[in-house]
Scaffold this motif. Sequence first.
Motif, PDB file in Angstrom:
ATOM      1  N   ARG A   1       0.840  -1.198   0.000  1.00 56.86           N
ATOM      2  CA  ARG A   1       0.000   0.000   0.000  1.00 56.86           C
ATOM      3  C   ARG A   1       0.873   1.246   0.000  1.00 56.86           C
ATOM      4  O   ARG A   1       1.989   1.247   0.507  1.00 56.86           O
ATOM      5  N   TRP A   2       0.302   2.275  -0.612  1.00 61.52           N
ATOM      6  CA  TRP A   2       0.956   3.586  -0.635  1.00 61.52           C
ATOM      7  C   TRP A   2       0.503   4.357   0.584  1.00 61.52           C
ATOM      8  O   TRP A   2      -0.693   4.426   0.871  1.00 61.52           O
ATOM      9  N   LEU A   3       1.426   4.953   1.303  1.00 60.21           N
ATOM     10  CA  LEU A   3       1.110   5.719   2.502  1.00 60.21           C
ATOM     11  C   LEU A   3       0.927   7.203   2.191  1.00 60.21           C
ATOM     12  O   LEU A   3       0.447   7.957   3.032  1.00 60.21           O
ATOM     13  N   VAL A   4       1.335   7.620   0.980  1.00 60.73           N
ATOM     14  CA  VAL A   4       1.233   9.013   0.544  1.00 60.73           C
ATOM     15  C   VAL A   4       0.596   9.024  -0.837  1.00 60.73           C
ATOM     16  O   VAL A   4       0.894   8.168  -1.672  1.00 60.73           O
ATOM     17  N   ASN A   5      -0.295   9.968  -1.094  1.00 60.48           N
ATOM     18  CA  ASN A   5      -0.942  10.090  -2.404  1.00 60.48           C
ATOM     19  C   ASN A   5      -0.127  10.991  -3.321  1.00 60.48           C
ATOM     20  O   ASN A   5       0.664  11.817  -2.851  1.00 60.48           O
ATOM     21  N   GLU A   6      -0.346  10.831  -4.622  1.00 60.29           N
ATOM     22  CA  GLU A   6       0.313  11.691  -5.595  1.00 60.29           C
ATOM     23  C   GLU A   6      -0.053  13.139  -5.324  1.00 60.29           C
ATOM     24  O   GLU A   6      -1.201  13.453  -5.025  1.00 60.29           O
ATOM     25  N   GLY A   7       0.950  14.018  -5.410  1.00 58.64           N
ATOM     26  CA  GLY A   7       0.737  15.436  -5.168  1.00 58.64           C
ATOM     27  C   GLY A   7       0.930  15.848  -3.723  1.00 58.64           C
ATOM     28  O   GLY A   7       0.918  17.040  -3.408  1.00 58.64           O
ATOM     29  N   GLU A   8       1.115  14.885  -2.800  1.00 57.67           N
ATOM     30  CA  GLU A   8       1.307  15.208  -1.389  1.00 57.67           C
ATOM     31  C   GLU A   8       2.790  15.406  -1.094  1.00 57.67           C
ATOM     32  O   GLU A   8       3.649  14.747  -1.681  1.00 57.67           O
ATOM     33  N   PRO A   9       3.101  16.310  -0.152  1.00 52.45           N
ATOM     34  CA  PRO A   9       4.500  16.560   0.193  1.00 52.45           C
ATOM     35  C   PRO A   9       5.107  15.397   0.986  1.00 52.45           C
ATOM     36  O   PRO A   9       4.402  14.673   1.685  1.00 52.45           O
ATOM     37  N   LEU A  10       6.417  15.265   0.845  1.00 52.34           N
ATOM     38  CA  LEU A  10       7.181  14.229   1.555  1.00 52.34           C
ATOM     39  C   LEU A  10       8.381  14.868   2.231  1.00 52.34           C
ATOM     40  O   LEU A  10       9.037  15.727   1.649  1.00 52.34           O
ATOM     41  N   LYS A  11       8.665  14.440   3.424  1.00 56.00           N
ATOM     42  CA  LYS A  11       9.898  14.823   4.104  1.00 56.00           C
ATOM     43  C   LYS A  11      10.910  13.700   3.876  1.00 56.00           C
ATOM     44  O   LYS A  11      10.530  12.549   3.668  1.00 56.00           O
ATOM     45  N   LYS A  12      12.181  14.035   3.922  1.00 60.65           N
ATOM     46  CA  LYS A  12      13.218  13.010   3.794  1.00 60.65           C
ATOM     47  C   LYS A  12      13.062  12.027   4.963  1.00 60.65           C
ATOM     48  O   LYS A  12      12.803  12.428   6.085  1.00 60.65           O
TER      49      LYS A  12
END
Length: 190
Positions: free
Chosen positions: A21-32
């Motif tokens: 499963r993906w925990l983040v959706n496309e277009g959402e910000p990510l931190k390192k």
Amino acid sequence: MPKEVVLPELAESVVEGEVLRWLVNEGEPLKKDQPFVEVMTDKVTVELPSPYEGVLLQKLVKEGEVVPVHTPIALIAEPGEAAALMPQTPAPSVQAQEERSIVEPGPVAEDDGASLSLFKPDGKPEQVKNPFTRPTPLQTTPAQPPRRVVAVPAARKLARELGLDIAQVPGSGPGGRVRVEDVRAYAAKQ
């Protein structure tokens, strides 16, 4: 320029992994180092951390898909460039919506034996399948080469250990995916 994220080699002799499963959706910000996808191999299930800070631009692998290690699974863009790279889909025009409603099939009723007729006994026309849609995996023809069985890596490993042909095991997961429980149940019947 977007950066590719590849499926890492999570353990020695691991050759593939399944995106659970993906925990983040496309277009959402990510931190390192933020977990953004959950992956399972035959040895481990782990949440992968993002190697970059930015925005998840595109998921290159769907949930449930098994891919070899070192395969690109996602694209991450830097925060400033993400807005320019995100696909902007304009709203469909009224004409396009009307044409789509004419072409795309609606829900199909159960077969009452009159499936060859365009008209139901009450005189209403039956929905016709769209000839331009791609066939689903369930509509394969016998002339096609055999496809790889969809199974979680742990189920493949267990089947190998038990000397079972994974292609003979009926899957109960999404899309007919073979799970560990399916292999155990099949082995118990043998």
